[in-house]
Design a protein around this motif. Structure first.
Motif, PDB file in Angstrom:
ATOM      1  N   TRP A 488       0.893  -1.473  -0.361  1.00  0.00           N
ATOM      2  CA  TRP A 488      -0.343  -0.319   0.342  1.00  0.00           C
ATOM      3  C   TRP A 488       0.900   1.601   0.062  1.00  0.00           C
ATOM      4  O   TRP A 488       0.412   2.817  -0.857  1.00  0.00           O
ATOM      5  N   ASP A 489       1.795   1.394   0.639  1.00  0.00           N
ATOM      6  CA  ASP A 489       2.789   2.290   1.070  1.00  0.00           C
ATOM      7  C   ASP A 489       3.180   2.827  -0.510  1.00  0.00           C
ATOM      8  O   ASP A 489       3.789   3.618  -0.979  1.00  0.00           O
ATOM      9  N   ASP A 490       3.982   2.070  -1.129  1.00  0.00           N
ATOM     10  CA  ASP A 490       4.551   1.501  -2.453  1.00  0.00           C
ATOM     11  C   ASP A 490       4.058   1.887  -3.313  1.00  0.00           C
ATOM     12  O   ASP A 490       4.055   3.633  -3.408  1.00  0.00           O
ATOM     13  N   LEU A 491       2.669   1.212  -3.603  1.00  0.00           N
ATOM     14  CA  LEU A 491       1.577   2.594  -4.619  1.00  0.00           C
ATOM     15  C   LEU A 491       1.639   3.230  -4.466  1.00  0.00           C
ATOM     16  O   LEU A 491       1.415   4.455  -5.329  1.00  0.00           O
ATOM     17  N   ALA A 492       1.584   3.921  -3.085  1.00  0.00           N
ATOM     18  CA  ALA A 492       1.338   5.673  -2.941  1.00  0.00           C
ATOM     19  C   ALA A 492       2.203   6.472  -2.905  1.00  0.00           C
ATOM     20  O   ALA A 492       2.148   7.250  -3.475  1.00  0.00           O
ATOM     21  N   ALA A 497       4.205  10.674  -6.686  1.00  0.00           N
ATOM     22  CA  ALA A 497       4.918  11.100  -7.693  1.00  0.00           C
ATOM     23  C   ALA A 497       4.259  11.515  -9.442  1.00  0.00           C
ATOM     24  O   ALA A 497       4.652  12.600  -9.109  1.00  0.00           O
ATOM     25  N   LEU A 498       3.503  10.297  -9.382  1.00  0.00           N
ATOM     26  CA  LEU A 498       3.074  10.868 -10.732  1.00  0.00           C
ATOM     27  C   LEU A 498       1.698  11.844 -10.892  1.00  0.00           C
ATOM     28  O   LEU A 498       2.154  12.571 -11.689  1.00  0.00           O
ATOM     29  N   THR A 499       1.154  11.953  -9.690  1.00  0.00           N
ATOM     30  CA  THR A 499       0.973  13.239  -9.563  1.00  0.00           C
ATOM     31  C   THR A 499       1.139  14.122  -9.264  1.00  0.00           C
ATOM     32  O   THR A 499       1.236  15.378  -9.139  1.00  0.00           O
ATOM     33  N   TYR A 551       9.495  -2.923 -11.143  1.00  0.00           N
ATOM     34  CA  TYR A 551       8.966  -4.055 -10.452  1.00  0.00           C
ATOM     35  C   TYR A 551       9.707  -4.325  -9.228  1.00  0.00           C
ATOM     36  O   TYR A 551      11.536  -3.537  -9.045  1.00  0.00           O
ATOM     37  N   GLY A 552       9.168  -4.556  -7.953  1.00  0.00           N
ATOM     38  CA  GLY A 552      10.384  -4.326  -6.807  1.00  0.00           C
ATOM     39  C   GLY A 552       9.461  -4.052  -5.137  1.00  0.00           C
ATOM     40  O   GLY A 552       8.584  -3.976  -5.509  1.00  0.00           O
ATOM     41  N   PRO A 553      10.101  -3.915  -4.485  1.00  0.00           N
ATOM     42  CA  PRO A 553      11.963  -3.636  -4.351  1.00  0.00           C
ATOM     43  C   PRO A 553      12.626  -5.314  -4.305  1.00  0.00           C
ATOM     44  O   PRO A 553      13.684  -5.246  -4.066  1.00  0.00           O
ATOM     45  N   THR A 576      13.481  -2.522  -8.395  1.00  0.00           N
ATOM     46  CA  THR A 576      14.112  -0.995  -7.831  1.00  0.00           C
ATOM     47  C   THR A 576      13.326  -0.915  -6.333  1.00  0.00           C
ATOM     48  O   THR A 576      11.803  -1.638  -5.989  1.00  0.00           O
ATOM     49  N   ARG A 577      14.121  -0.329  -6.096  1.00  0.00           N
ATOM     50  CA  ARG A 577      14.012  -0.180  -4.450  1.00  0.00           C
ATOM     51  C   ARG A 577      13.689   0.963  -4.345  1.00  0.00           C
ATOM     52  O   ARG A 577      13.781   2.011  -4.924  1.00  0.00           O
ATOM     53  N   LEU A 578      12.418   1.207  -3.786  1.00  0.00           N
ATOM     54  CA  LEU A 578      11.584   2.443  -3.108  1.00  0.00           C
ATOM     55  C   LEU A 578      11.775   3.105  -2.403  1.00  0.00           C
ATOM     56  O   LEU A 578      11.575   2.481  -1.121  1.00  0.00           O
ATOM     57  N   ASP A 579      12.147   4.327  -2.518  1.00  0.00           N
ATOM     58  CA  ASP A 579      11.421   5.425  -1.403  1.00  0.00           C
ATOM     59  C   ASP A 579      10.793   6.505  -2.173  1.00  0.00           C
ATOM     60  O   ASP A 579      11.064   6.732  -3.238  1.00  0.00           O
ATOM     61  N   ASP A 580      10.663   7.822  -1.244  1.00  0.00           N
ATOM     62  CA  ASP A 580      10.141   9.103  -1.593  1.00  0.00           C
ATOM     63  C   ASP A 580      10.582   9.404  -2.939  1.00  0.00           C
ATOM     64  O   ASP A 580      10.722   9.983  -3.963  1.00  0.00           O
ATOM     65  N   THR A 581      12.410   9.682  -2.632  1.00  0.00           N
ATOM     66  CA  THR A 581      13.299  10.134  -3.205  1.00  0.00           C
ATOM     67  C   THR A 581      13.290   9.435  -4.731  1.00  0.00           C
ATOM     68  O   THR A 581      12.735  10.165  -5.801  1.00  0.00           O
ATOM     69  N   MET A 582      13.345   8.044  -4.453  1.00  0.00           N
ATOM     70  CA  MET A 582      13.410   7.407  -6.091  1.00  0.00           C
ATOM     71  C   MET A 582      12.023   7.122  -6.777  1.00  0.00           C
ATOM     72  O   MET A 582      12.163   7.173  -8.081  1.00  0.00           O
ATOM     73  N   ALA A 583      10.981   7.135  -6.077  1.00  0.00           N
ATOM     74  CA  ALA A 583       9.833   7.089  -6.681  1.00  0.00           C
ATOM     75  C   ALA A 583       9.387   8.394  -7.243  1.00  0.00           C
ATOM     76  O   ALA A 583       9.492   8.648  -8.305  1.00  0.00           O
ATOM     77  N   HIS A 584       9.906   9.545  -7.272  1.00  0.00           N
ATOM     78  CA  HIS A 584      10.063  10.810  -7.719  1.00  0.00           C
ATOM     79  C   HIS A 584      10.770  10.836  -9.103  1.00  0.00           C
ATOM     80  O   HIS A 584      10.461  10.972 -10.296  1.00  0.00           O
ATOM     81  N   ALA A 585      12.212  10.169  -9.224  1.00  0.00           N
ATOM     82  CA  ALA A 585      12.841  10.617 -10.005  1.00  0.00           C
ATOM     83  C   ALA A 585      12.495   9.092 -10.737  1.00  0.00           C
ATOM     84  O   ALA A 585      12.919   9.577 -11.653  1.00  0.00           O
ATOM     85  N   LEU A 586      11.697   7.824 -10.804  1.00  0.00           N
ATOM     86  CA  LEU A 586      11.703   7.122 -11.522  1.00  0.00           C
ATOM     87  C   LEU A 586      10.627   7.719 -12.158  1.00  0.00           C
ATOM     88  O   LEU A 586      10.305   7.611 -13.523  1.00  0.00           O
TER      89      LEU A 586
END
Lengths: 684, 348
Positions: A488-492, A497-499, A551-553, A576-586
């Protein structure tokens, strides 16, 4: 109201959010009226007001518990107007036809409709063979007013038999009035399947018939008893040993814990299977009752993110699965998430109940709540809906037409909104969406299995304004992170980031047909130590066809039984391991790599959505989930936009300034030519 | 107390939400609250207004999960221990004004108790009281703890007791009316009791259908309403008529004497006035006078001096016994306490 199309047909055909009736197409829009709750001499006025709102169709439940009078010689005796004129279903359908309204009929067997016992006859509810069972064999009681009742078991053969008798009686009246002979064009199978809101992981169903179904489900899933033993890390001498869980044994470790998780995941999957099995059974019964040639839908209630039903799975039993909407304005982002999920998963986002008003024992909803919910849902892709209620009645408030069939002041806004949708052909609209977030069903099941609040289930929590993951166990259960929260958190993170980048996206349930995943440039799929092999095989196929799969992490190592399984990395890429920064970079990478367009870009928190009709950008929505403000929208060309409800016209060459109230939504019709170059990619 | 055949009708969205807002003080404010700006699904770390903390613990009182009603998951509490004697401190730390601690499995146990005790013939009130009783038993055995608990010492009456209390304000075969104005009619509700249960809840649209157009002066219109309800529904036993802001502040009033004062100056019209309501207002007036005089007379306890006289008067009114006496608690006091606690911190 309708426009001719080629190739006449002899029965209604559901095509997306459009009903094809011979040469004509009709948008899937209707308004609810409960005939048995109004004096018969008010029906005509009420029907005319429904039509005056701008709706081509009226919807009604058919209440079993109202029509059944008694049992005689073991057989139910029904009144369809012979004793009480308000029960004259045939008369109502014929009157609707006279007033040139089509009819969407919902005969249950369960309808809720705020009726005592949810519309089921008391003798059915009191039948011990019908009642769902708790782990200790007690009836499972629903606590809603005005009277608590023991809920039926969907697996119960007795319940299925009783329901079949009812459907035969309804079919005798509705069947001869199917289009083209009569006005009936669509039906709904049952109502809001989901264990009657008693959907905690161990609330139900331990009825003998459910247990038999559980065993056959396990066979399908694991092959045989030996396969089940292997998955559950257990020694079952006979099938009766393979009993369902009644609690979560979180204190186990190692392979014992994995066996427990496998059993819990099976139990969560079984709940979905039980509901789909019941829906399939009912659909078959509808056929036998003479209703088979009508398209059938089903409605999933609010809280589907934590519900024991699979929207995609139910799609095997009916022609279209929709979601019901009852939200205050502060839940705009929930409306967004639900609609994007519905849009991506079903391809024709439809609301069998788009709440206008509410029952008195629900969260109080003002007129603005209902209208903003409707507009916001349309903004994110809702294409068809049934206004519930269009005509007010007992145990309801807030419909645009009162119980005497007179339009209330609120009707004006609804009329304008519906006219705008009709004039622009909104049911045919598409959004250009190139990013899909895969909704991982096997992790949603873990969320349900680890839920700690019992009868206040994940679905009920969500319906109360929370999230389905809020009250799950927080421990990691042997994984690197608690997967029951992590998905749930990773989808969020990715959604946020998309929003922020103003890139349109949808959610697609992992159980949806593979065709629902085709046509996207990017698919993001959360994945952890275990996953569904079928889901990953599909991701691999999509990657092979050119979709950029992220996909990931983790690349999973175990299947849904937590047994070792070799997974291939989709597209050969590392996780791909996600954090907030990574999500925006993705997301920034996707925008650049795929030239993702961001029409009418503006500053957060305001959002915009654009809808194309016949290849041209025709409708712009501006959504503001925050306080009132003026938003500036970037334009790629000079634009004139007219507010669909107020008629206000705004124009600009390089930007548009839009004043917008807090927690609200505005719909604009774009006047300038905005034809887009055709693309082969997904439009929802 | 409510009939299985309950009929609810005659409200539009505005009049219903107005009525509810009298008892849910947060409702008028929620439209003004700045909404969250982030995207769905909800990400962690958002700080919202005050609310309640819900904590689920294992058999050793170690927290398995915690959630704040306004902020969602409270991750940092997972794995820590709960000291049930220090819940106020936990509440402060979590930014909540209420804490509910549940032992894992207690909700399932409550559901099993409900199922085991369930009788389909019971009234909704009797069924609800069984749930409350089961919850109270679980509380007594330490399976759940609520802090603060405004009804901790409130006895759970039997359904028949509630019905006897209701008899005093709404006897069988009678109606009760509440109508409030704020300029035009702001909201109204008519309750009817038949065969021991409330079977009708009617709102302003239905009411105006019975009365025809109202004049606009509520101190005259209330008589028209009383006549219409008596004609259309049942003889009226109890009617309250006032302006909406007046009743809103009275429901939250802590000061003795405020109700009596409002009735005395006809800011609130109670008509008809059941004897029990009259006695309660009289007692409220005495308390109000006593408090005022104590302030004016430097602490002289006039109420104490008058009390024997009041008791003698009441003893002569043999038919009137108070709702509080029957129930064992004062419902208005409890309601006021709950409403004051739930009231948002800023002024309305």
């Amino acid at each position: 109201m309708s426009r001719p199309v080629a190739r006449p047909r002899s029965r209604p055909i559901l095509d997306g959010a459009t009903l094809r009736l011979g040469e004509h197409e009709v948008p899937l829009r209707s308004g609810a009226l409960h005939y048995w709750r109004l004096p018969k001499d008010h029906w005509r006025d009420a029907l005319r007001q429904v039509k005056a709102l701008g709706l081509p169709m009226v919807e009604t439940y058919v209440p079993w518990g109202v029509h059944e009078l008694e049992l005689r010689d073991g057989k139910p005796v029904f009144d369809f107007g012979e004793r009480d004129p308000r029960r004259d279903l045939a008369g109502f359908l014929d009157l609707a036809a006279e007033e040139e309204l089509l009819v969407f009929v919902r005969p249950g067997p369960h309808i809720n409709a705020e009726l005592t016992g949810f519309g089921l006859p008391q003798r059915v509810l009191d039948d011990p063979e019908v009642q769902a069972r708790s782990p200790r064999g007690n009836p499972v009681v629903l606590y809603f007013p005005p009277k608590m009742f023991a809920v039926p078991s969907h697996a119960s053969e007795a319940y299925r038999e009783h329901a079949g008798e009812w459907l035969d009686a309804v079919g005798a009246i509705v069947g001869p009035r199917r289009w083209p002979k009569g006005p009936v064009v669509m039906t709904q199978v049952d109502n809001e399947l989901g264990f009657f809101f008693r959907s905690g992981p161990y609330c139900q169903d331990y009825h003998d018939d459910a247990l038999a179904l559980w065993h056959s489900f396990l066979t399908e899933r694991h092959g045989d008893l030996e396969g089940v033993c292997r998955a559950h890390r257990a020694t079952y001498a006979t099938w009766s040993d393979a009993s369902p869980p009644t609690r979560f044994a979180g204190d186990l470790e190692g392979d014992d814990l994995r066996g427990e998780l496998a059993r819990q995941l099976d139990w969560a999957a079984f709940a979905e299977h039980l509901h789909t099995d019941f829906a399939r059974h009912l659909r078959h019964r509808f056929d036998r009752a003479g209703l088979g040639e009508l398209p059938a839908v089903h409605n999933v209630s609010i809280g589907e993110g934590g519900a024991p039903v699979s929207v995609a799975g139910l799609g095997d039993a009916v022609d279209l699965v929709g979601l019901d909407y009852y939200h205050p304005t502060r839940e705009q982002r929930v409306i967004k998430r639900r609609t994007l999920y519905l849009s991506g998963t079903t391809g024709a986002a439809y609301a069998p109940e788009l709440g206008v008003g509410a029952p008195p024992w629900f969260t109080p909803l003002a007129h603005e709540d209902s209208l903003v919910t409707a507009m916001t849902a349309c903004a994110y892709g809702l294409r068809g809906f049934n206004l519930y209620m269009a005509v007010d009645r007992d145990r309801w408030y807030g419909a645009p037409i009162d119980a005497l069939g007179r339009a209330r002041p609120e009707a004006t806004a609804w009329r304008r909104f519906l006219a705008a949708l009709e004039n622009v052909g909104f049911h045919r609209a598409k959004r250009d969406v190139r990013v899909a977030l895969q909704w991982p069903r096997e992790y949603q099941r873990l969320t349900r299995a680890t839920h700690l609040l019992g009868t206040v289930s994940p679905a009920v929590l969500e319906a109360m304004g929370g999230t389905p993951v809020e009250l799950c166990r927080a421990d990691a259960l042997g994984f690197e992170r608690p997967i029951q929260h992590a998905w749930w958190d990773d989808l969020a993170r990715v959604a946020s980031a998309l929003t922020a980048a103003q890139v349109p996206y949808v959610y697609v349930d992992s159980d949806a047909p593979e065709t629902r995943f085709e046509g996207y440039d990017v698919i993001f799929a959360p994945s952890y130590e275990y996953a569904s092999p079928r889901r990953f095989e599909r991701l691999a196929r999509l990657a092979a066809k050119g979709t950029h799969v992220v996909y990931g992490p983790r690349l999973p190592e175990r299947d849904e039984a937590l047994l070792p399984h070799a997974f291939n990395a989709p597209g050969g890429h590392a996780p791909t391991r996600l954090d907030d920064t990574m999500a925006h970079a993705l997301v920034a990478d996707w925008v650049g790599r795929f030239e993702l367009e961001r029409p009418f870009a503006t500053l957060p928190p305001v959002e915009t959505t654009v809808h194309e009709i016949d290849g041209e950008e025709r409708v712009l929505f501006v959504i503001n989930p925050a306080s009132a403000r003026e938003a500036e929208l970037a334009l790629s060309r000079p634009t004139v936009a007219v507010d669909a409800l107020t008629g206000e016209s705004i124009a600009g060459d390089t930007s548009l300034r839009v004043a917008i109230d807090g927690e609200s939504c505005r719909m604009f019709l774009l006047q300038s030519e905005r034809r887009k170059a055709p693309r082969a990619r997904r439009r929802t | 107390m409510i009939s299985a055949e309950l009929r609810f009708e005659g409200f539009d969205a505005r009049s219903w939400t107005n009525l509810v807002s009298l008892f849910l003080p947060g409702l008028p404010e929620r439209l003004d609250r700045a909404p969250d700006a982030s995207d769905a699904p909800v990400a962690e770390g958002e700080v919202r207004a005050r609310g309640s903390l819900l904590v689920v613990v294992d058999e050793d009182d170690v927290i398995l999960a915690a959630s704040h009603s306004q902020r969602g998951r409270v991750r940092e509490l997972a794995g820590t221990s709960v000291d049930r004697t220090a819940l106020p401190l936990l509440a402060t730390r979590a930014g909540a004004h209420r804490v509910l601690v549940l032992r894992e499995g207690v909700m399932e146990e409550l559901a099993e108790q409900l199922g085991a005790r369930f009788k389909s013939d019971d009234s909704y009130l009797a069924q609800l009281l069984e749930v409350i009783r089961a919850a109270r038993e679980l509380e007594a055995s330490g399976e759940l703890t609520l802090w603060p608990n405004p009804i901790a010492n409130v006895p759970i009456p039997a359904a028949a007791t509630f019905e006897r209390a209701l008899d005093l304000v709404l006897p069988d075969g009678r109606a009760a009316v509440l109508a409030l104005w704020d300029g035009p009619l702001w909201t109204a509700v008519v309750l009817r009791r038949r065969h021991g249960e409330i079977d009708l809840v009617a709102g302003p649209e239905t009411l105006v259908r019975w009365t025809g157009p109202l004049g606009g002066d509520w101190r005259r219109d209330y008589r028209v309403i009383l006549d219409a309800v008596a004609r259309s529904v049942a003889p009226v036993h109890f009617g309250i008529f006032a302006e909406a802001p007046t009743v809103r502040s009275l429901l939250r009033a802590a000061d003795a004497g405020t109700w009596a004062q409002s009735v005395a100056v006809r800011n609130v019209v109670i008509s008809p006035m059941p004897r029990t309501v009259g006695a309660a207002l009289g007692a409220d007036a005495v308390r109000g006078i006593g408090k005022a005089s104590a302030r004016a007379l430097g602490g002289l306890d006039l109420a104490g001096a008058l009390l024997p006289f009041v008791r003698e008067v009441r003893a002569r009114v043999t038919h009137a016994s108070s709702v509080s006496e029957i129930l064992g608690f004062d419902p208005l006091k409890v309601l006021g306490a709950i409403l004051r606690r739930d009231e948002p911190p800023h002024d309305e």
